[in-house]
Design an enzyme around this catalytic site. Sequence first.
Site, PDB file in Angstrom:
ATOM      1  N   PRO A  52       0.870  -1.266   0.084  1.00  0.00           N
ATOM      2  CA  PRO A  52      -0.106  -0.003  -0.143  1.00  0.00           C
ATOM      3  C   PRO A  52       0.818   1.228  -0.139  1.00  0.00           C
ATOM      4  O   PRO A  52       1.011   1.793   1.177  1.00  0.00           O
ATOM      5  CB  PRO A  52      -0.806  -0.031   1.114  1.00  0.00           C
ATOM      6  CG  PRO A  52       0.219  -0.799   2.113  1.00  0.00           C
ATOM      7  CD  PRO A  52       0.862  -1.937   1.342  1.00  0.00           C
ATOM      8  N   CYS A  53       1.640   1.762  -1.240  1.00  0.00           N
ATOM      9  CA  CYS A  53       2.379   2.775  -1.105  1.00  0.00           C
ATOM     10  C   CYS A  53       1.843   3.867  -0.941  1.00  0.00           C
ATOM     11  O   CYS A  53       2.260   4.988  -0.578  1.00  0.00           O
ATOM     12  CB  CYS A  53       2.928   2.687  -2.693  1.00  0.00           C
ATOM     13  SG  CYS A  53       2.976   1.295  -3.480  1.00  0.00           S
TER      14      CYS A  53
END
Length: 110
Positions: free
Chosen positions: A55-56
């Site tokens: 989940p950048c």
Amino acid sequence: MIRLMNRFEKIYAIVSSIPKSKVITYKQVSDIIGIKNPRIVGFALHKNKNPKKIPCHRVVHSDGTLAKGYAFGGPLKQKEKLKKEGVSFLNDKKVDLKNSFYSILSKSIS
DNA sequence: GTCCTGACGAGTA
DNA sequence: GTACTCGCCAGGA
């Protein structure tokens, strides 16, 4: 053992451990891993091979601003994702770190 | 092995 | 508060 992992592996492990509606800073991540250059964190995320696992969008700058080079839709998309997850924003460009910051239990990544 | 690049941070002006 | 510069480390060619 986190030390036995590659830098990238560590970064991925940490980022993927961020819970919903929480965010963390590049600074924090680099600090946990033990590298002095937060830039590596961003570099790692840039070429990450598991977008669905990483989940950048939950990784932001030390002041709460979003990453300019978000590779999966752009900063706007990133902001939307965070908002939908319940992350509070101070304004259009900054997330409310004091409210959504993820105090990672660090070394537990092992 | 060397050189260039890169999703940043902190300090200074 | 914003804009610019320097330093930092790791990966890829």
